[in-house]
Design an enzyme around this catalytic site. Structure first.
Site, PDB file in Angstrom:
ATOM      1  N   CYS A   2       1.678   7.346  10.339  1.00 36.84           N
ATOM      2  CA  CYS A   2       1.554   7.869   8.968  1.00 36.84           C
ATOM      3  C   CYS A   2       2.627   8.896   8.636  1.00 36.84           C
ATOM      4  O   CYS A   2       2.501   9.644   7.657  1.00 36.84           O
ATOM      5  CB  CYS A   2       0.157   8.441   8.730  1.00 36.84           C
ATOM      6  N   GLY A  46      -5.012   3.761   3.439  1.00 36.94           N
ATOM      7  CA  GLY A  46      -3.914   3.414   2.541  1.00 36.94           C
ATOM      8  C   GLY A  46      -4.402   2.364   1.565  1.00 36.94           C
ATOM      9  O   GLY A  46      -5.074   1.415   1.972  1.00 36.94           O
ATOM     10  N   PHE A  57      -9.140   1.162   4.931  1.00 34.63           N
ATOM     11  CA  PHE A  57      -9.185   2.140   6.024  1.00 34.63           C
ATOM     12  C   PHE A  57      -9.118   1.443   7.375  1.00 34.63           C
ATOM     13  O   PHE A  57      -9.464   0.268   7.514  1.00 34.63           O
ATOM     14  CB  PHE A  57     -10.455   2.993   5.939  1.00 34.63           C
ATOM     15  N   ARG A  99       0.839  -1.204   0.000  1.00 28.21           N
ATOM     16  CA  ARG A  99       0.000   0.000   0.000  1.00 28.21           C
ATOM     17  C   ARG A  99       0.868   1.245   0.000  1.00 28.21           C
ATOM     18  O   ARG A  99       2.070   1.194   0.260  1.00 28.21           O
ATOM     19  CB  ARG A  99      -0.908   0.012   1.238  1.00 28.21           C
ATOM     20  N   GLY A 100       0.240   2.400  -0.237  1.00 31.04           N
ATOM     21  CA  GLY A 100       0.932   3.660  -0.083  1.00 31.04           C
ATOM     22  C   GLY A 100       0.954   4.076   1.384  1.00 31.04           C
ATOM     23  O   GLY A 100       0.330   3.458   2.239  1.00 31.04           O
ATOM     24  N   GLY A 101       1.689   5.126   1.690  1.00 32.71           N
ATOM     25  CA  GLY A 101       1.690   5.677   3.040  1.00 32.71           C
ATOM     26  C   GLY A 101       2.840   5.181   3.901  1.00 32.71           C
ATOM     27  O   GLY A 101       3.608   4.301   3.516  1.00 32.71           O
ATOM     28  N   GLU A 102       2.922   5.763   5.088  1.00 34.97           N
ATOM     29  CA  GLU A 102       3.985   5.443   6.039  1.00 34.97           C
ATOM     30  C   GLU A 102       3.504   4.390   7.043  1.00 34.97           C
ATOM     31  O   GLU A 102       2.527   3.699   6.803  1.00 34.97           O
ATOM     32  CB  GLU A 102       4.439   6.732   6.741  1.00 34.97           C
ATOM     33  N   THR A 157       1.834   2.463  10.122  1.00 33.87           N
ATOM     34  CA  THR A 157       0.635   2.562  10.944  1.00 33.87           C
ATOM     35  C   THR A 157       0.565   1.358  11.865  1.00 33.87           C
ATOM     36  O   THR A 157       1.354   0.412  11.745  1.00 33.87           O
ATOM     37  CB  THR A 157      -0.644   2.690  10.098  1.00 33.87           C
TER      38      THR A 157
END
Length: 221
Positions: free
Chosen positions: A180, A151, A163, A82-85, A87
């Protein structure tokens, strides 16, 4: 069954699950996505579940947002597509994994992210809470606290990941990361506004909002 005003061919299979290990859920999503790439007429899917404590990092995320040595973590850590930092998932956090064919909706990733935010915003409105979007950021905030992280991964316009809504989790796991990668925005949970709230009651509202926002008829599976 939650009905919308769309015709029956817009069915979406709903899988309401309990606590599921992260890697098992991840493998399940990948299988569902692959099936829908091979057979595009298969129905959309929404999986709702909770995870045991686990940290996940997006494909390009940085280890600098971990406040601990990843080689000595008491919880699982997984880098995913996935995208993002980074979590954190844990019991008390309601996770939604939509496997949607965006050819049947809109082939626009920004639109899709905003729609997922809209689902959460409508759920919060049930409790007379005003969910906010923040410019250039993805997710939903309540009074400056991020209560929902989003993400996604999309392959040939089929979605996976989704989500995570903090309903009533133990928040201590978030203190060991920069959630994130956002350093100046704290994380919150619905229980801070609604003591005693549970994932079970929130699931009902998520299903209703998801059906409305995406114009789908959710069918228990």
């Amino acid at each position: 069954m939650i009905r919308s005003n769309k015709p029956p061919e817009n069915n979406c299979l709903l899988y309401n699950k309990g606590l599921m290990p992260y890697l098992a859920a991840h493998a399940w999503q990948r299988s569902l996505l692959r099936q829908r790439i091979d057979y595009p007429n298969l129905e959309d899917v929404l999986i709702l579940l909770e995870h045991p404590p686990v940290y996940t990092l997006g494909q390009g995320s940085s280890l600098e947002f971990l406040k601990f040595d990843p080689n000595q973590s008491e919880f699982e850590i997984h880098r995913i597509e996935r995208g993002g930092e980074v979590t954190y998932h844990c019991p008390g956090q309601l996770v939604g994994y939509p496997i949607l064919n965006l050819h049947r909706h809109r082939q626009d990733l920004h639109w899709y992210l905003r729609q997922l935010e809209e689902v959460i915003i409508r759920v919060l409105a049930v409790y007379d809470l005003k969910g906010d979007r923040l410019p250039s950021l993805t997710g939903v905030w309540l009074e400056g606290r991020k209560v929902a992280a989003i993400g996604i991964k999309v392959s040939r316009w089929i979605t996976m990941h989704g989500f995570a809504l903090n309903v009533c989790p133990d928040m201590t796991g978030f203190s060991r990361i920069v959630p994130c990668g956002i350093t100046d925005k704290p994380v919150g949970s619905l229980a801070q506004w609604i003591p005693g709230i549970t994932c079970e009651e929130v699931r009902v509202h998520v299903v209703q909002a998801f059906a409305e926002v995406f114009g789908l008829e959710l069918v228990d599976s």
